[in-house]
Design a protein around this motif. Structure first.
Motif, PDB file in Angstrom:
ATOM      1  N   UNK A   1       0.776  -1.484  -0.094  1.00  0.00           N
ATOM      2  CA  UNK A   1       0.165   0.234   0.101  1.00  0.00           C
ATOM      3  C   UNK A   1       0.832   1.591   0.150  1.00  0.00           C
ATOM      4  N   UNK A   2       2.066   0.953  -0.025  1.00  0.00           N
ATOM      5  CA  UNK A   2       2.682   2.458   0.144  1.00  0.00           C
ATOM      6  C   UNK A   2       3.547   2.445  -0.464  1.00  0.00           C
ATOM      7  N   UNK A   3       3.938   1.467  -1.943  1.00  0.00           N
ATOM      8  CA  UNK A   3       4.195   1.740  -3.047  1.00  0.00           C
ATOM      9  C   UNK A   3       4.052   1.537  -4.289  1.00  0.00           C
ATOM     10  N   UNK A   4       2.132   1.357  -3.797  1.00  0.00           N
ATOM     11  CA  UNK A   4       2.204   0.616  -5.077  1.00  0.00           C
ATOM     12  C   UNK A   4       0.249   1.826  -5.282  1.00  0.00           C
ATOM     13  N   UNK A   5       0.509   2.238  -5.956  1.00  0.00           N
ATOM     14  CA  UNK A   5      -1.288   2.953  -6.676  1.00  0.00           C
ATOM     15  C   UNK A   5      -2.366   2.253  -6.432  1.00  0.00           C
TER      16      UNK A   5
ATOM     17  N   UNK B   1       2.407   7.872   0.428  1.00  0.00           N
ATOM     18  CA  UNK B   1       3.602   8.496   1.338  1.00  0.00           C
ATOM     19  C   UNK B   1       4.252   9.198   1.001  1.00  0.00           C
ATOM     20  N   UNK B   2       5.505  10.075   1.514  1.00  0.00           N
ATOM     21  CA  UNK B   2       7.010  10.543   0.115  1.00  0.00           C
ATOM     22  C   UNK B   2       8.171   9.374   0.645  1.00  0.00           C
ATOM     23  N   UNK B   3       7.505   8.897   1.409  1.00  0.00           N
ATOM     24  CA  UNK B   3       8.666   7.872   2.027  1.00  0.00           C
ATOM     25  C   UNK B   3       8.194   7.029   1.563  1.00  0.00           C
ATOM     26  N   UNK B   4       8.359   5.513  -0.470  1.00  0.00           N
ATOM     27  CA  UNK B   4       8.198   4.672  -0.715  1.00  0.00           C
ATOM     28  C   UNK B   4       8.681   3.271  -0.420  1.00  0.00           C
ATOM     29  N   UNK B   5       8.880   2.841   0.596  1.00  0.00           N
ATOM     30  CA  UNK B   5       8.215   2.233   1.819  1.00  0.00           C
ATOM     31  C   UNK B   5       8.448   3.132   2.802  1.00  0.00           C
TER      32      UNK B   5
END
Length: 291
Positions: free
Chosen positions: A146-150, A170-174
Motif C-alpha cells: 500500500x505504501x508503494x503501489x497505486x 507517502x513521501x517515503x516509498x515505502x
C-alpha cells in the motif's frame, strides 16, 4: 550515530503545549527523532489486582495522531512509533494513517511495530491474540504494498484486497518498518522482513548474542546484516551519568546505528525536568547529535 528520545507520555501533562514544548526542545538540541509509545486501552487495577502495572490507566496519546500533530510544530525532528501493536489494528487503516503522517511531516516517519503482549487489550479491540505473530508478517507485506503501489491486489490468509489503494501515497516509498522483540522467533522475523530492530534490552552479553543470531538469520535469508538498522535503548533510571556514557559506548561496539534515551520512571516528574535531562544526556553521553 543518531540519537533519539522517547516521549515521556505519562510523566508530562497530556496537553498540546507540553507535548509540543518537549518535541521542540528535542529538535533544538539536535535530537534526531522522537519515539511515541503505544497503548490503546489500559486496565483498571482496582478491578484487576494482579494485572501488570505497565497496563494501568495512564496517559498514552495515540502514536500516529501525536506524530501528525508534532509534524506541524517541528521542522527536522523525525518521528517513530515505538511500537504499535500492529495485530490489534486494521492494516489498511494503519497504512492510511501512517501515509498521512509521512506526508504531513515531509517524510519524517519511521513505523515501529510489534506483535503486542496484552491479551485483554486484544480482546477489547476484537482481535485474535493467538495468531498475532503470523498476522504481523502478512500485515507488513500489505503495508509495503500500500505504501508503494497505486493499486493493490493482495490475497493472503487474513487480507483480501482487490484493486484498492490509498491516497495520498507517502513521501517515503515505502515508509521504513522496524520491529521490536527479543525472542528467537522475533529475531528470525526481523532478519527477513524488517528495515530495523529495536532491542529493548540492556547492552550486555544477552544483547551481543541476540545481535549475533540476528546477523546469522539475515545472512541465511540472503540479506546483508548491515542493511538492518539497530537502535540501542539507554534506560537512565537508577544509573549514574558515567553508566549512561558506558552504555552508549557499549551499544556502539555492539553495532547499534542509533541510540534512544528512555527517561521515564527515573523520578523526572515535570516537563522541565524531562527537558533538562535531554541536554544532560546529550552532553554526558558524549554524542554529537544530528538534525
Amino acid at each position: 550515530m543518531h540519537i533519539g528520545v522517547v516521549l515521556p507520555t505519562y510523566e508530562i501533562p497530556a496537553d498540546p503545549g507540553a507535548i509540543s514544548d518537549f518535541a521542540q526542545a528535542a529538535e533544538q538540541l539536535g535530537y534526531y527523532h522522537l519515539a511515541v509509545m503505544d497503548e490503546v486501552a489500559g486496565a483498571d487495577l482496582t478491578h484487576r489486582a494482579n494485572w501488570n502495572e505497565r497496563e494501568t490507566l495512564v496517559n498514552f496519546p495515540e502514536p500516529l495522531i501525536t506524530c501528525g500533530y508534532l509534524a506541524g510544530v517541528t521542522h527536522r525532528l523525525r518521528f517513530a512509533t515505538d511500537v504499535i501493536a500492529l495485530p490489534q489494528r486494521q492494516t489498511v487503516l494503519v497504512a492510511k494513517q501512517a501515509a498521512d503522517v509521512d506526508v504531513l511531516s515531509n517524510g519524517r516517519l519511521r513505523l515501529g511495530v510489534g506483535i503486542g503482549w496484552a491479551k485483554p487489550e486484544f480482546q477489547a479491540l476484537n482481535e485474535d491474540f493467538h495468531t498475532r505473530g503470523r498476522r504481523l508478517e502478512e500485515q507488513v507485506a500489505v503495508l509495503r504494498a500500500l505504501f508503494t503501489q497505486d493499486v493493490v491486489t493482495f490475497h493472503g490468509r487474513w487480507h483480501h484486497i482487490e484493486e484498492m489503494g490509498i491516497r495520498p501515497l507517502p513521501i517515503q516509498r515505502p515508509i521504513p518498518i522496524w520491529l521490536a522483540g527479543e525472542a528467537d522467533v522475533a529475531l528470525r522475523r526481523v532478519a527477513v522482513i524488517a528495515d530495523g530492530w529495536v532491542p529493548m534490552m540492556q547492552p550486555d552479553e544477552n544483547a551481543r548474542a541476540a545481535i549475533g543470531r540476528l546477523f546469522d538469520y539475515a545472512r541465511a535469508a540472503g540479506r546483508d546484516p548491515k542493511s538492518i538498522a539497530i537502535e540501542g535503548v539507554v534506560y537512565i533510571a537508577g544509573k549514574t551519568p558515567d553508566e549512561w556514557r558506558q552504555e552508549v559506548v557499549t551499544w556502539q561496539a555492539l553495532g547499534a546505528t542509533s541510540i534512544m534515551l528512555y527517561a521515564l520512571d527515573a523520578g523526572l516528574l515535570s516537563l522541565q525536568a524531562h527537558i533538562e535531562i535531554l541536554e544532560r544526556f546529550k552532553d554526558t553521553a558524549g554524542i554529537t547529535t544530528e538534525a
